[in-house]
Design a protein around this motif. Structure first.
Motif, short mmCIF file in Angstrom:
data_model
loop_
_atom_site.label_atom_id
_atom_site.label_comp_id
_atom_site.label_asym_id
_atom_site.label_seq_id
_atom_site.Cartn_x
_atom_site.Cartn_y
_atom_site.Cartn_z
N TYR A 1 0.85 -1.19 0.00
CA TYR A 1 0.00 0.00 0.00
C TYR A 1 0.89 1.24 0.00
CZ TYR A 1 -3.39 -3.50 1.35
OH TYR A 1 -4.17 -4.63 1.36
N SER A 2 0.42 2.26 -0.68
CA SER A 2 1.17 3.51 -0.73
C SER A 2 0.19 4.68 -0.76
CB SER A 2 2.09 3.56 -1.95
OG SER A 2 1.33 3.49 -3.15
N THR A 3 0.62 5.77 -0.20
CA THR A 3 -0.19 6.98 -0.19
C THR A 3 0.15 7.82 -1.42
OG1 THR A 3 1.46 8.24 1.04
CG2 THR A 3 -0.15 6.97 2.31
N ASP A 4 -0.71 8.79 -1.68
CA ASP A 4 -0.34 9.82 -2.65
C ASP A 4 0.75 10.70 -2.04
OD1 ASP A 4 -2.25 9.00 -4.59
OD2 ASP A 4 -3.83 10.05 -3.47
N THR A 5 1.24 11.63 -2.81
CA THR A 5 2.24 12.56 -2.28
C THR A 5 1.60 13.42 -1.20
OG1 THR A 5 3.39 12.62 -4.40
CG2 THR A 5 3.84 14.40 -2.85
N LEU A 6 2.10 13.27 0.03
CA LEU A 6 1.54 14.00 1.17
C LEU A 6 2.28 15.32 1.34
CD1 LEU A 6 1.11 11.22 3.90
CD2 LEU A 6 -0.65 12.24 2.46
N SER A 7 1.50 16.38 1.37
CA SER A 7 2.04 17.70 1.66
C SER A 7 1.14 18.37 2.69
CB SER A 7 2.11 18.56 0.40
OG SER A 7 0.82 18.75 -0.15
N ALA A 8 1.63 19.40 3.33
CA ALA A 8 0.87 20.07 4.37
C ALA A 8 1.21 21.56 4.39
CB ALA A 8 1.14 19.45 5.74
#
Length: 315
Positions: A160-167
């Protein structure tokens, strides 16, 4: 008066030399000694295999290694710390706890509280939207979930992998709020998973680390040994059932009616054993199609053969 000579004593019989006690045959001793050696050899082999299995499981379980420590030392950087908590493979949701670590100008070090209202807005959005950290309070972790992409039907080889996480951090109140760029840092661990973090994008802080991350999770190698053991147990159930049923059907063994309960016990043990697999594969996964359903069919076939034998002998 006549005198009779006393009767002559009977001749002494020569004493035959007593035969020496015969020593016990050496064959039983050698046989018992051989059995003892075989028993000790089997016990030693079991202990060695058990020890090697534990060592291999521990070695593979730690093969992934922990995540690198997050960089939280820069005084002029705003950091959003994401702590991994739980992965729901069926729902494709990763539970995390988010903590904002503001730059020094936004934080009152004397009271350890925020100077102004602060909110964290993540992209892609999390299930709670903007995460609020009110002024006058020390920042606390906020639990939320983010999306993770993967196919649980590929168990135990799913990843499993997330999308590119930014904040971004929103500082202030109302229309006066301003965006402050932030760097995402990831920490924590998940039992049974190897976690890797890839940093992407540009660096907007004093640190040269890119701001954004992609989190990827692979199943750890250690539980795969346990999965293999459970699969071998499932294979063994119909093999043992057919071994008994065929012997009785051919008349090589006596028919024992109580054996029906043994077949039934094995039949009803399949599903609990299947549900004991690490990671709880979803119903209908490939292991159900390739193994579990055929184990059930084979057990029912062995039970049917046993009942046919009973019917023939009852006539």
């Amino acid at each position: 008066m006549t005198h009779q000579a006393p009767p002559a004593p009977p001749p002494e019989t020569p004493q035959t030399p007593s035969s020496p006690t015969s020593a016990p045959p050496a064959a039983p001793r050698a046989k018992s000694k051989r059995r003892l050696v075989i028993g000790l050899g089997i016990l030693l082999a079991v202990v060695v295999v058990y020890g090697l299995s534990l060592f291999g499981f521990h070695l593979l379980a730690t093969s992934g290694g922990p995540l690198k420590a997050p960089d939280l030392n820069a005084t002029n950087d705003t950091v959003v710390l994401v702590r991994l908590e739980k992965l729901d493979t069926v729902a494709n949701r990763l539970t995390v706890k988010v903590l904002v670590i503001p730059e020094d100008s936004m934080f009152d070090k004397r009271l350890d509280v925020l100077k102004t209202d602060t909110a964290v807005r993540m992209d892609p959005p999390n299930d709670l939207g903007d995460l609020q950290y009110p002024a006058g309070k020390s920042p606390a972790q906020v639990a939320t979930t983010i999306e993770s992409h993967g196919d649980p039907n590929n168990w135990p080889f799913d990843s499993y992998s997330t999308d590119t996480l930014s904040a971004d951090v929103l500082v202030g109140q109302g229309d006066a709020r301003q965006y402050v760029p932030a760097r995402v840092e990831v920490t924590g661990a998940l039992e049974g998973w190897d976690v890797s973090v890839k940093r992407v994008g540009e660096a907007s802080q004093e640190s040269d680390r890119p701001d954004n991350v992609i989190i990827t999770l692979h199943r750890a190698k250690g539980p795969l040994i346990f999965d293999l053991g459970i699969c071998l147990v499932l294979f063994a159930l119909p093999a043992l059932a057919f071994a008994v049923a065929i012997q009785i059907a051919l008349g090589k063994r006596k028919f024992v009616p109580p054996f029906v309960t043994w077949f039934a016990a094995m039949l009803f043990a399949v599903i609990p054993i299947r549900n004991f697999l690490p990671g709880s594969p979803p119903p209908g996964a490939w292991i159900d199609q390739a193994l579990v359903i055929w184990v059930l069919i084979a057990l029912v076939g062995a039970m049917g053969l046993y009942m046919v034998t009973w019917y023939r002998q009852s006539e």
